[in-house]
Write a protein that holds these residues in place. Structure first.
Motif, PDB file in Angstrom:
ATOM      1  N   ALA A 243      40.536  -3.461 -33.087  1.00 21.42           N
ATOM      2  CA  ALA A 243      40.228  -2.595 -31.938  1.00 21.42           C
ATOM      3  C   ALA A 243      41.361  -2.714 -30.933  1.00 21.42           C
ATOM      4  CB  ALA A 243      38.904  -2.991 -31.286  1.00 21.42           C
ATOM      5  N   THR A 244      41.741  -1.589 -30.351  1.00 21.20           N
ATOM      6  CA  THR A 244      42.822  -1.549 -29.362  1.00 21.20           C
ATOM      7  C   THR A 244      42.277  -1.114 -28.012  1.00 21.20           C
ATOM      8  OG1 THR A 244      44.553  -1.083 -30.989  1.00 21.20           O
ATOM      9  CG2 THR A 244      44.998  -0.427 -28.730  1.00 21.20           C
TER      10      THR A 244
ATOM     11  N   PRO B 196      47.996  -4.738 -38.335  1.00 14.66           N
ATOM     12  CA  PRO B 196      48.622  -5.691 -37.413  1.00 14.66           C
ATOM     13  C   PRO B 196      48.430  -7.120 -37.905  1.00 14.66           C
ATOM     14  CG  PRO B 196      47.360  -4.048 -36.204  1.00 14.66           C
ATOM     15  CD  PRO B 196      47.020  -3.866 -37.650  1.00 14.66           C
ATOM     16  N   THR B 197      49.375  -7.972 -37.592  1.00 16.29           N
ATOM     17  CA  THR B 197      49.317  -9.370 -38.025  1.00 16.29           C
ATOM     18  C   THR B 197      48.492 -10.186 -37.047  1.00 16.29           C
ATOM     19  OG1 THR B 197      51.500  -9.176 -39.037  1.00 16.29           O
ATOM     20  CG2 THR B 197      50.706 -11.406 -38.553  1.00 16.29           C
ATOM     21  N   LEU B 198      47.550 -10.969 -37.582  1.00 15.82           N
ATOM     22  CA  LEU B 198      46.721 -11.816 -36.742  1.00 15.82           C
ATOM     23  C   LEU B 198      47.521 -13.032 -36.266  1.00 15.82           C
ATOM     24  CD1 LEU B 198      43.363 -11.877 -38.782  1.00 15.82           C
ATOM     25  CD2 LEU B 198      44.118 -10.241 -37.053  1.00 15.82           C
TER      26      LEU B 198
ATOM     27  N   THR C 173      47.105 -10.139 -31.836  1.00 18.68           N
ATOM     28  CA  THR C 173      47.866  -9.577 -32.948  1.00 18.68           C
ATOM     29  C   THR C 173      49.270  -9.210 -32.502  1.00 18.68           C
ATOM     30  OG1 THR C 173      47.256  -7.279 -32.487  1.00 18.68           O
ATOM     31  CG2 THR C 173      45.756  -8.543 -33.899  1.00 18.68           C
ATOM     32  N   THR C 174      50.106  -8.999 -33.500  1.00 20.74           N
ATOM     33  CA  THR C 174      51.394  -8.362 -33.275  1.00 20.74           C
ATOM     34  C   THR C 174      51.381  -7.062 -34.061  1.00 20.74           C
ATOM     35  OG1 THR C 174      52.412  -9.538 -35.138  1.00 20.74           O
ATOM     36  CG2 THR C 174      52.602 -10.548 -32.943  1.00 20.74           C
TER      37      THR C 174
ATOM     38  N   LEU D  92      43.078  -6.406 -30.845  1.00 18.50           N
ATOM     39  CA  LEU D  92      42.386  -7.573 -31.382  1.00 18.50           C
ATOM     40  C   LEU D  92      42.086  -7.346 -32.862  1.00 18.50           C
ATOM     41  CD1 LEU D  92      39.763  -8.328 -28.576  1.00 18.50           C
ATOM     42  CD2 LEU D  92      41.814  -9.667 -29.105  1.00 18.50           C
ATOM     43  N   GLY D  93      42.172  -8.436 -33.641  1.00 17.61           N
ATOM     44  CA  GLY D  93      41.721  -8.416 -35.021  1.00 17.61           C
ATOM     45  C   GLY D  93      40.490  -9.297 -35.140  1.00 17.61           C
TER      46      GLY D  93
END
Length: 310
Positions: free
Chosen positions: A183-184, A238-240, A223-224, A277-278
């Protein structure tokens, strides 16, 4: 004076004696009738009727900060559109739980919401009134909803589920796929602000049947990278990074919360923007169980309630 009517003049030569001589006076029939030019005093001016109050307008209180005050400015006019100064003005609030108002028009914000302030002007036997909508706001509190959300799984790495009404979350175990939700949130409104607290709320429920397991933990990660709902897949997810919060979820579908103050405060420094967020289950092992996170499309988007320093 009196009742004027016909006024007759006779013409002669008083005491003319030897100088008497004939004079001809041209008559009406001769084409030039005698006439009298009369100058009259101006008629008295008509009495001007007393002004009557016609309307009242209120400005200056459209929006009030909670705990602060604002004073109403009123303009009272008469039936000719002129300023009317002889009226008594009073004020009332429709909902004093949202805003109160004094007899002098000072409005105090009590709680966030909208109410109506009525101003009444009375002069003689005439009363007029006007209402204005007043919004009480709290600029130290902000609710930010997810602008994009979705999920992806390792067993279908090129397929995304950004339009689903719910995102599935389940850690991999014993050959089962990894299912991660995202979620962004747009944090640009935090620029230049100091965050004192931040709590995320999301609707979740355990959605997998398994005897004996009725509680699970879901972890939120920073995340990135970024994603779009239409373009999210497991391959480009995205990477956690760090775990920034956790939720306790059971078999009742409901809103669960987690404190994100430290993470949101850090994100607010510099130039805040998209905050992604992841959601996964850290080190769940054999206790990994599917959890459904309701998305924007499902009617209950995740949101973050943020409190700012005044």
């Amino acid at each position: 004076t009196g009742t004027p009517g016909a006024y007759t003049l006779g013409f002669t030569q008083d005491d003319a004696g030897a100088t008497a001589i004939a004079v001809t006076l041209t008559t009406r029939e001769g084409g030039t009738a005698p006439y009298i030019d009369i100058t009259l005093a101006p008629a008295p001016a008509a009495a001007v009727p007393a002004p009557v109050v016609k309307s009242i307008a209120v400005t200056g209180i459209d929006q009030v900060e909670k705990g602060s005050t604002a004073t109403a400015t009123t303009a009272v006019t008469d039936s000719l559109g002129r300023e009317f100064t002889g009226a008594t003005v009073t004020y009332t609030s429709k909902d004093t739980g949202i805003a109160t108002v004094t007899s002098a028009g000072k409005v105090t914000g009590v709680s966030t919401g909208t109410t109506r302030i009525t101003a009444t002007a009375t002069a003689g036997q005439v009363t007029v009134s006007s209402q204005v909508s007043v919004s009480v706001v709290d600029s130290t509190r902000l609710r930010v909803y997810a602008t994009a959300d979705g999920w992806a799984q390792s067993s279908t790495p090129t397929v995304g589920y950004g339009s689903a009404g719910g995102s599935t979350i389940k850690a991999p175990w014993n050959g089962s796929p990894d299912r991660v939700a995202y979620a962004t949130f747009d944090l640009s409104a935090l620029a230049g602000k100091t965050v004192t607290s931040a709590v995320i709320s999301a609707e979740m429920v355990i959605s997998e049947t398994r005897d004996g397991q009725n509680v699970s933990r879901v972890d939120a990660h920073a995340t990135t990278g970024s994603f779009t709902e239409a373009g999210l897949t497991y391959q480009n997810r995205p990477t956690l990074t760090d775990t920034v919060g956790s939720f306790v979820v059971d078999r009742t579908k409901k809103i669960v919360t987690s404190d994100l103050t430290a993470s949101i405060a850090a994100a607010a420094t510099g130039t805040p923007g998209a905050y992604t967020l992841g959601f996964t289950q850290d080190d769940a092992g054999a206790t990994a169980i599917a959890v459904t996170l309701t998305t924007r499309e499902g009617g209950t988007a995740p949101y973050i309630d943020i409190t700012l320093a005044p």
